[in-house]
Write a protein that holds these residues in place. Structure first.
Motif, PDB file in Angstrom:
ATOM      1  N   GLY A  98      -5.273   2.655  -4.862  1.00  0.00           N
ATOM      2  CA  GLY A  98      -4.543   1.743  -5.735  1.00  0.00           C
ATOM      3  C   GLY A  98      -3.760   0.672  -5.018  1.00  0.00           C
ATOM      4  O   GLY A  98      -3.158  -0.192  -5.659  1.00  0.00           O
ATOM      5  N   GLY A  99      -3.766   0.729  -3.669  1.00  0.00           N
ATOM      6  CA  GLY A  99      -3.119  -0.325  -2.907  1.00  0.00           C
ATOM      7  C   GLY A  99      -1.783   0.024  -2.301  1.00  0.00           C
ATOM      8  O   GLY A  99      -1.242  -0.754  -1.519  1.00  0.00           O
ATOM      9  N   SER A 100      -1.219   1.173  -2.634  1.00  0.00           N
ATOM     10  CA  SER A 100       0.053   1.543  -2.030  1.00  0.00           C
ATOM     11  C   SER A 100      -0.176   1.999  -0.597  1.00  0.00           C
ATOM     12  O   SER A 100      -1.259   2.460  -0.239  1.00  0.00           O
ATOM     13  CB  SER A 100       0.729   2.639  -2.835  1.00  0.00           C
ATOM     14  N   THR A 101       0.866   1.866   0.209  1.00  0.00           N
ATOM     15  CA  THR A 101       0.776   2.248   1.616  1.00  0.00           C
ATOM     16  C   THR A 101       1.964   3.119   2.001  1.00  0.00           C
ATOM     17  O   THR A 101       3.018   3.062   1.364  1.00  0.00           O
ATOM     18  CB  THR A 101       0.754   1.017   2.541  1.00  0.00           C
ATOM     19  N   ASN A 102       1.763   3.916   3.033  1.00  0.00           N
ATOM     20  CA  ASN A 102       2.882   4.661   3.581  1.00  0.00           C
ATOM     21  C   ASN A 102       2.689   4.819   5.078  1.00  0.00           C
ATOM     22  O   ASN A 102       1.560   4.786   5.576  1.00  0.00           O
ATOM     23  CB  ASN A 102       3.068   6.019   2.908  1.00  0.00           C
TER      24      ASN A 102
ATOM     25  N   SER B 166      -4.121  -2.357   6.452  1.00  0.00           N
ATOM     26  CA  SER B 166      -4.694  -3.229   5.438  1.00  0.00           C
ATOM     27  C   SER B 166      -6.155  -2.864   5.235  1.00  0.00           C
ATOM     28  O   SER B 166      -6.751  -2.183   6.074  1.00  0.00           O
ATOM     29  CB  SER B 166      -4.550  -4.700   5.844  1.00  0.00           C
TER      30      SER B 166
ATOM     31  N   LYS C  14       7.164   2.417  11.315  1.00  0.00           N
ATOM     32  CA  LYS C  14       7.589   1.497  10.263  1.00  0.00           C
ATOM     33  C   LYS C  14       8.177   0.226  10.874  1.00  0.00           C
ATOM     34  O   LYS C  14       8.987   0.277  11.791  1.00  0.00           O
ATOM     35  CB  LYS C  14       8.613   2.175   9.361  1.00  0.00           C
TER      36      LYS C  14
ATOM     37  N   SER D  96      -3.460   4.108   3.157  1.00  0.00           N
ATOM     38  CA  SER D  96      -3.586   3.151   2.062  1.00  0.00           C
ATOM     39  C   SER D  96      -4.332   3.822   0.926  1.00  0.00           C
ATOM     40  O   SER D  96      -5.467   4.268   1.102  1.00  0.00           O
ATOM     41  CB  SER D  96      -4.359   1.912   2.531  1.00  0.00           C
ATOM     42  N   SER D  97      -3.701   3.921  -0.226  1.00  0.00           N
ATOM     43  CA  SER D  97      -4.343   4.582  -1.353  1.00  0.00           C
ATOM     44  C   SER D  97      -5.372   3.658  -1.993  1.00  0.00           C
ATOM     45  O   SER D  97      -5.408   2.455  -1.723  1.00  0.00           O
ATOM     46  CB  SER D  97      -3.287   4.963  -2.395  1.00  0.00           C
TER      47      SER D  97
ATOM     48  N   THR E  15       0.971  -2.218  10.593  1.00  0.00           N
ATOM     49  CA  THR E  15       0.598  -2.602   9.239  1.00  0.00           C
ATOM     50  C   THR E  15      -0.841  -2.170   8.977  1.00  0.00           C
ATOM     51  O   THR E  15      -1.743  -2.519   9.745  1.00  0.00           O
ATOM     52  CB  THR E  15       0.706  -4.113   9.033  1.00  0.00           C
TER      53      THR E  15
END
Length: 123
Positions: A54-58, A70, A64, A51-52, A68
């Motif tokens: 800035g809020g992006s995730t990978n 968070s 996948k 989780s970056s 999840t």
């Protein structure tokens, strides 16, 4: 000065769920990326989810749709919700974070690791 403390690992049957937590503490100015890695016996450590700041995730492809990631930035905590667990998810899971601390000469960013928590999925 900074610690990452993980919790939530354990033994679960295939198809079950676990939630990992990782809390950062210490003289923290800010936290950028946070993530989870895992290492199975005889294998290299791999990135599971990130989780970056800035809020992006990978996510790695194998998790996948099942895992999840968070964050609760107010608590300096990152979570990993793991559903539909498979025996191949068995590994030691490590929390990782890029944390900025204030020192005498300014701000310094470093990468920190937790101590690891064992996740075992039985078939």
């Amino acid at each position: 000065q900074v610690q990452l403390v993980e919790s939530g690992g354990g033994l679960v049957q295939a198809g079950g769920s676990l939630r990992l937590s990782c809390a950062a503490s210490g003289r923290i100015f800010s936290i950028n990326a946070m993530g989870w890695y895992r290492q199975a016996p005889g294998k290299e450590r791999e990135l599971v989810a990130a989780s970056s700041g800035g809020g992006s995730t990978n996510y790695t492809d194998s998790v996948k749709g099942r895992f999840t990631i968070s964050r609760d930035n107010a608590k300096n905590t990152v979570y990993l919700q793991m559903n539909s667990l498979k025996p191949e998810d068995t590994a030691v899971y490590y929390c990782n974070a890029d944390i900025v601390v204030r020192i005498a000469v300014g701000l310094v960013s470093s990468t920190y690791w937790g101590q690891g928590t064992q996740v075992t999925v039985s078939s």
